[in-house]
Structures are given as structure tokens and as C-alpha cells.
Write an enzyme that holds these catalytic residues in place. Structure first.
Site, PDB file in Angstrom:
ATOM      1  N   ASP B   7      34.034  45.164  33.467  1.00  0.00           N
ATOM      2  CA  ASP B   7      34.691  46.302  34.547  1.00  0.00           C
ATOM      3  C   ASP B   7      34.118  45.152  35.815  1.00  0.00           C
ATOM      4  O   ASP B   7      34.326  45.489  36.340  1.00  0.00           O
ATOM      5  CB  ASP B   7      34.320  47.303  35.387  1.00  0.00           C
ATOM      6  CG  ASP B   7      34.982  48.081  35.888  1.00  0.00           C
ATOM      7  OD1 ASP B   7      36.356  47.813  35.727  1.00  0.00           O
ATOM      8  OD2 ASP B   7      34.245  49.407  36.812  1.00  0.00           O
ATOM      9  N   GLU B  68      38.328  45.598  31.155  1.00  0.00           N
ATOM     10  CA  GLU B  68      39.636  46.635  32.130  1.00  0.00           C
ATOM     11  C   GLU B  68      40.724  45.529  32.362  1.00  0.00           C
ATOM     12  O   GLU B  68      41.330  44.419  32.898  1.00  0.00           O
ATOM     13  CB  GLU B  68      39.078  47.150  33.376  1.00  0.00           C
ATOM     14  CG  GLU B  68      40.089  48.706  33.740  1.00  0.00           C
ATOM     15  CD  GLU B  68      39.651  48.974  34.644  1.00  0.00           C
ATOM     16  OE1 GLU B  68      38.246  49.952  34.178  1.00  0.00           O
ATOM     17  OE2 GLU B  68      40.333  49.846  35.646  1.00  0.00           O
ATOM     18  N   ASP B 141      30.075  51.679  37.974  1.00  0.00           N
ATOM     19  CA  ASP B 141      30.587  50.110  37.093  1.00  0.00           C
ATOM     20  C   ASP B 141      29.580  49.756  36.116  1.00  0.00           C
ATOM     21  O   ASP B 141      30.496  49.253  35.554  1.00  0.00           O
ATOM     22  CB  ASP B 141      30.359  49.477  38.189  1.00  0.00           C
ATOM     23  CG  ASP B 141      31.134  49.474  40.030  1.00  0.00           C
ATOM     24  OD1 ASP B 141      32.154  49.136  39.724  1.00  0.00           O
ATOM     25  OD2 ASP B 141      30.116  49.986  40.459  1.00  0.00           O
TER      26      ASP B 141
END
Lengths: 184, 184
Positions: B7, B68, B141
Site C-alpha cells: 500500500d 495498489e 496501511d
């Protein structure tokens, strides 16, 4: 002082190595445009650009890197790739212990032409004159990279103009500046 | 298959290593959140994040990286740093010969909760259950990075649900899914 100037981009990344000496004299040591085809995936494209940047850093051993500052509000179709390239270049500089400075396009244009809103042709014209090149660097990304390096070499001082110009380089600057003004 | 989920972020970068086995079983090998203080210059911040990412790649030797996907229209205050981090991570994966896949937040949420619009708490809840963790990974996260790795492990197939669930992992999935539905 030896400076690597970078006009970051994923399709074309302008790279210019400039050496600055006394009396604002600047000479070009190398200029390249690293490219990567849009048919490749982004990681492979970043590696192609990074390979060229790192080769130039290791070959010329500049003392500083100067790069164009990117804004989040720039062209959204290319901003992500440009930001990713800039990150890769920042890391390469950091891992070599090199200071990295960012300049806006206006700062670079003002430094080399005296006009923050100068056009691409005027920047190329002045870069060619200031570096004493027989031919204009092409494409524009190459000239921009050299302009960024020159801007960094000259930061914090005013360009020598008018009758105070006494060295050949300063005369060349003054003449080029006048010529640019005639054209502009 | 061993996967590093990422992430990306400059202030906090979630990193999770997941091993996937038969019958959609997933286990966690490592989870970290690489951080960098905003008081540092961007090149130094990128190097701090890159050091942790590269250490995890070299320690766990994943076969793939899943990250991501970032959009140019995301929050402009953080988009540049996030894009720069993503470029650095893409280069690290490419140079180790690792395939890198990108997933949208909706794809990740749909993969681990069955709902592309699930909230952060639901994603964390499902990640905790699916990986059989005693405690929920924090901050978000960390959970997101693990969810991205799980999404990559499961890509291209539907989650086993209902009476067809026969393995312990499948039963855990089914129970967790029901529990999530009750809470949702």
C-alpha cells in the site's frame, strides 16, 4: 561544479551534464534523451530510464542533480509516469550522496533567457549559445535538461549583462541575450 | 506462491508478505509499515522507504509484487509522493525480475470482503480472519498491504462460499464472511 540536469519523463527523459566554471562559464559534457516505449509495462519503462540515468551519474560523477519540479495539477495523462520517473531519479541521486534541487519551468526560463515565460525555441536558442554549441540540442527535452543544469549552476546570482561583460563567455551571454531579445 | 503486497505511501507505506497454498489458504509471513518523516527532503524519504522494501524483497524472496493502483485524480496533497514511492518500488521489483500487478482499492475490497465498497474496518476484520491472526494488523496501511497480497493470491477465481467449503481455511473464510455480513 559539475551538474546533471534532468527533464523527467517516462517516454522521453532529457539528461544533460554541464560543468560550470569562473565568470558563469558553462560547458556541456554530455546530453542524452533516455526513452522507453509505451508498449512496455511501467516497471520495465522505469528500469530503462533508470539505467541511462545511473550510467550517466557513474560516468560523469556530477556533484549535484537539478530536476524540473512536477506539479500535481500538470497534464494528468502523463503526470503519474513523470512522478514515478522523478522518484526513481531522486533515489539514484540520494544513494550516491548527491544533493538534488528542483526548479520550476519559470525559474529555468528566467535563468537562461531572462524571461520566465520564454518559449521553447528561445530556451533552446539560449542554451545553444551559452554552451557554445555548433548545433541546437534536439529534441526540446535535451535542451530543457541542459537549461535546468545551467539554472542550477547560476542560482543565487544575477546574470552578467551590459558593459560589465568582459570575459568571452560573458560577451557571448550578452550577445545572445541581445539576439534573443531581437527575436523575441 | 509468495507475494509482497504494497500500500504505497511516502509517510506510511504498508508492506505485507503472504504465502498462498492449496484451497485458497493464505498465511502471513511478515508485515511492516515503512515510514519517513515529512521533515526530511523527498529523496531521503524515498530512500528510507526503499531500504525497507528492498530488505523485505531480499529477506522473503517473494515471487510477485502486488501494489495498489494510484490514480492521477486522487488527493493532490499526497499523490506526488505516493507516485514517487510507487516508481521506486516498481524499479526494485523489475530489477529482481519480479512481476508486479496493480489492483484498485475496489478490486481489493471485493476480493477480501465480497464488497467493493467495504469500509476499512471490514477489510481489516477479514484480513485478520483470513490470515488466522490473533490480533488485527495496525495501522490500516498494514492491513491494506496484506489485503492487496491476498487479492493477488486469489485473482481470477471466485471465493469459496457456502456448503462447498470443506477445508479449515475455507470454513474460516465462510464463517468470517458470515460474521462480516452480520456486522455490515
Amino acid at each position: 561544479m559539475r551538474i546533471l540536469g534532468v527533464d523527467p519523463g517516462l517516454t522521453r527523459c532529457g539528461l544533460g551534464v554541464v560543468e560550470s566554471g569562473a565568470a558563469r562559464r558553462v560547458t556541456m559534457l554530455d546530453v542524452r534523451v533516455a526513452t522507453s516505449p509505451s508498449t512496455l509495462e511501467t516497471p520495465a519503462r522505469l528500469a530503462q530510464i533508470a539505467d541511462v540515468v545511473e550510467a550517466m551519474l557513474d560516468e560523469h560523477r556530477p556533484e549535484a542533480v537539478a530536476m524540473e519540479r512536477i506539479f500535481a495539477r500538470s497534464d494528468v495523462s502523463t503526470i503519474m509516469g513523470t512522478a514515478q520517473v522523478s522518484g526513481v531519479i531522486m533515489l539514484a541521486a540520494e544513494r550516491r550522496g548527491l544533493p538534488l534541487s528542483l526548479y520550476t519551468p519559470s525559474e529555468v526560463k528566467a535563468a537562461v533567457t531572462g524571461d520566465g515565460r520564454a518559449g521553447k525555441e528561445q530556451v533552446t536558442f539560449m542554451v545553444t549559445r551559452l554552451l557554445g554549441l555548433a548545433q541546437a540540442p534536439r529534441p526540446a527535452d535535451a535542451a530543457d535538461a541542459l537549461a535546468i543544469a545551467i539554472a542550477h549552476a547560476w542560482r543565487g546570482g544575477a546574470a552578467p549583462v551590459g558593459s560589465a561583460a568582459t570575459t568571452p563567455a560573458q560577451r557571448r551571454w550578452t550577445e545572445a541575450e541581445k539576439a534573443a531579445r531581437r527575436r523575441g
